[in-house]
Design a protein around this motif. Structure first.
Motif, PDB file in Angstrom:
ATOM      1  N   HIS A   1       0.812  -1.214   0.000  1.00 28.21           N
ATOM      2  CA  HIS A   1       0.000   0.000   0.000  1.00 28.21           C
ATOM      3  C   HIS A   1       0.849   1.270   0.000  1.00 28.21           C
ATOM      4  O   HIS A   1       0.311   2.373   0.182  1.00 28.21           O
ATOM      5  CB  HIS A   1      -0.975   0.007   1.171  1.00 28.21           C
ATOM      6  N   ARG A   2       2.155   1.140  -0.230  1.00 28.34           N
ATOM      7  CA  ARG A   2       3.005   2.328  -0.339  1.00 28.34           C
ATOM      8  C   ARG A   2       2.604   3.126  -1.575  1.00 28.34           C
ATOM      9  O   ARG A   2       2.114   2.565  -2.558  1.00 28.34           O
ATOM     10  CB  ARG A   2       4.481   1.934  -0.463  1.00 28.34           C
ATOM     11  N   ALA A   3       2.859   4.411  -1.546  1.00 32.60           N
ATOM     12  CA  ALA A   3       2.478   5.299  -2.663  1.00 32.60           C
ATOM     13  C   ALA A   3       3.208   4.951  -3.953  1.00 32.60           C
ATOM     14  O   ALA A   3       2.700   5.216  -5.041  1.00 32.60           O
ATOM     15  CB  ALA A   3       2.744   6.754  -2.277  1.00 32.60           C
ATOM     16  N   ASN A   4       4.377   4.339  -3.871  1.00 34.68           N
ATOM     17  CA  ASN A   4       5.154   4.046  -5.081  1.00 34.68           C
ATOM     18  C   ASN A   4       4.933   2.621  -5.597  1.00 34.68           C
ATOM     19  O   ASN A   4       5.644   2.173  -6.492  1.00 34.68           O
ATOM     20  CB  ASN A   4       6.646   4.279  -4.829  1.00 34.68           C
ATOM     21  N   VAL A   5       3.933   1.931  -5.066  1.00 34.65           N
ATOM     22  CA  VAL A   5       3.593   0.578  -5.529  1.00 34.65           C
ATOM     23  C   VAL A   5       2.283   0.648  -6.299  1.00 34.65           C
ATOM     24  O   VAL A   5       1.318   1.258  -5.857  1.00 34.65           O
ATOM     25  CB  VAL A   5       3.484  -0.411  -4.344  1.00 34.65           C
ATOM     26  N   ASP A   6       2.282   0.032  -7.458  1.00 35.34           N
ATOM     27  CA  ASP A   6       1.154   0.080  -8.371  1.00 35.34           C
ATOM     28  C   ASP A   6       0.808  -1.357  -8.766  1.00 35.34           C
ATOM     29  O   ASP A   6       1.640  -2.037  -9.364  1.00 35.34           O
ATOM     30  CB  ASP A   6       1.600   0.891  -9.593  1.00 35.34           C
ATOM     31  N   ILE A   7      -0.395  -1.817  -8.423  1.00 33.59           N
ATOM     32  CA  ILE A   7      -0.805  -3.190  -8.715  1.00 33.59           C
ATOM     33  C   ILE A   7      -1.959  -3.157  -9.712  1.00 33.59           C
ATOM     34  O   ILE A   7      -2.936  -2.425  -9.529  1.00 33.59           O
ATOM     35  CB  ILE A   7      -1.219  -3.927  -7.427  1.00 33.59           C
ATOM     36  N   HIS A   8      -1.820  -3.957 -10.776  1.00 36.27           N
ATOM     37  CA  HIS A   8      -2.843  -4.045 -11.814  1.00 36.27           C
ATOM     38  C   HIS A   8      -3.275  -5.493 -11.959  1.00 36.27           C
ATOM     39  O   HIS A   8      -2.433  -6.398 -11.968  1.00 36.27           O
ATOM     40  CB  HIS A   8      -2.301  -3.531 -13.149  1.00 36.27           C
ATOM     41  N   VAL A   9      -4.580  -5.690 -12.090  1.00 33.19           N
ATOM     42  CA  VAL A   9      -5.141  -7.033 -12.207  1.00 33.19           C
ATOM     43  C   VAL A   9      -5.763  -7.186 -13.591  1.00 33.19           C
ATOM     44  O   VAL A   9      -6.526  -6.329 -14.037  1.00 33.19           O
ATOM     45  CB  VAL A   9      -6.204  -7.288 -11.116  1.00 33.19           C
ATOM     46  N   LEU A  10      -5.415  -8.289 -14.246  1.00 31.88           N
ATOM     47  CA  LEU A  10      -6.003  -8.628 -15.539  1.00 31.88           C
ATOM     48  C   LEU A  10      -7.186  -9.556 -15.302  1.00 31.88           C
ATOM     49  O   LEU A  10      -7.063 -10.560 -14.588  1.00 31.88           O
ATOM     50  CB  LEU A  10      -4.966  -9.335 -16.423  1.00 31.88           C
ATOM     51  N   TYR A  11      -8.326  -9.202 -15.886  1.00 33.76           N
ATOM     52  CA  TYR A  11      -9.515 -10.043 -15.834  1.00 33.76           C
ATOM     53  C   TYR A  11      -9.793 -10.549 -17.240  1.00 33.76           C
ATOM     54  O   TYR A  11      -9.722  -9.784 -18.199  1.00 33.76           O
ATOM     55  CB  TYR A  11     -10.728  -9.245 -15.338  1.00 33.76           C
ATOM     56  N   ALA A  12     -10.096 -11.825 -17.356  1.00 35.11           N
ATOM     57  CA  ALA A  12     -10.460 -12.426 -18.641  1.00 35.11           C
ATOM     58  C   ALA A  12     -11.824 -13.072 -18.470  1.00 35.11           C
ATOM     59  O   ALA A  12     -12.002 -13.940 -17.607  1.00 35.11           O
ATOM     60  CB  ALA A  12      -9.426 -13.462 -19.072  1.00 35.11           C
ATOM     61  N   ASP A  13     -12.778 -12.618 -19.262  1.00 34.40           N
ATOM     62  CA  ASP A  13     -14.149 -13.116 -19.158  1.00 34.40           C
ATOM     63  C   ASP A  13     -14.670 -13.053 -17.723  1.00 34.40           C
ATOM     64  O   ASP A  13     -15.375 -13.943 -17.253  1.00 34.40           O
ATOM     65  CB  ASP A  13     -14.255 -14.540 -19.720  1.00 34.40           C
TER      66      ASP A  13
END
Length: 178
Positions: A77-89
């Motif tokens: 949850h640090r400001a310099n951490v970026d998490i992206h989630v890929l959803y398929a169907d």
């Protein structure tokens, strides 16, 4: 004796790679799925743990595995951490985690991977391209990533095809995910 001391230790070769120029080519979106890529702002710890296990268990990811909630939240949850989630169907198909070090001019793709059910279905190159594009949005001097011999046997080749160049190697011991 704790569970950790009883666990099996695996030896692996780690390859550190970097990219110093923004790629000029992009990868088309696969048409065989309805895809969504979403930034997970303040991702919930149970969902992060689910993704980390689903993607990382086959490759024995261990760094975040035994952290308590407070320690994990302090990292992801640090400001310099970026998490992206890929959803398929509609299902979570993978995630990537970026760590941006503006002071050093580095964007690190710390974690990247697909859930096993979505591997081998034409998503990896597209998804990695999205991770690389997102990393370059912070205007770093370089983007870095690492892989090891416990990852997919195609990972190193794919990273190199996408423009990463190996810069160093190391031997490591990693706790097996039983």
């Amino acid at each position: 004796m704790t569970d950790i001391t009883k666990s099996r230790i695996l030896k692996t070769r780690v390859t550190h790679l970097e990219m110093t120029e923004r790629p000029t080519q992009s990868v088309p979106t696969p048409v065989s799925f309805k895809l969504a890529l979403m930034r997970a702002t303040k991702i919930s710890l149970p969902f992060y743990r689910f993704l980390y296990e689903q993607v990382g268990k086959p490759h024995h990811w261990s760094v975040h595995r035994h952290l308590n909630d407070e320690a994990l939240a302090a990292i992801i949850h640090r400001a310099n951490v970026d998490i992206h989630v890929l959803y398929a169907d509609g299902s979570p198909a993978g995630f990537f985690e970026l760590v941006i070090d503006e002071e050093q001019g580095v964007a690190e793709i710390l974690y990247f991977g697909l859930v096993p059910e979505f591997q081998g279905r034409g998503l990896a190159k597209f998804f990695l391209n999205e991770a690389i594009s997102t990393a370059w949005m912070s205007s770093p001097q370089k983007v870095i990533i690492e892989t090891n011999t416990l990852d997919s046997p195609r990972a190193l080749q794919m990273y190199q095809r996408m423009g990463f160049k190996p810069v160093s190697f190391a031997e490591a011991e990693i706790e097996a995910w039983n």
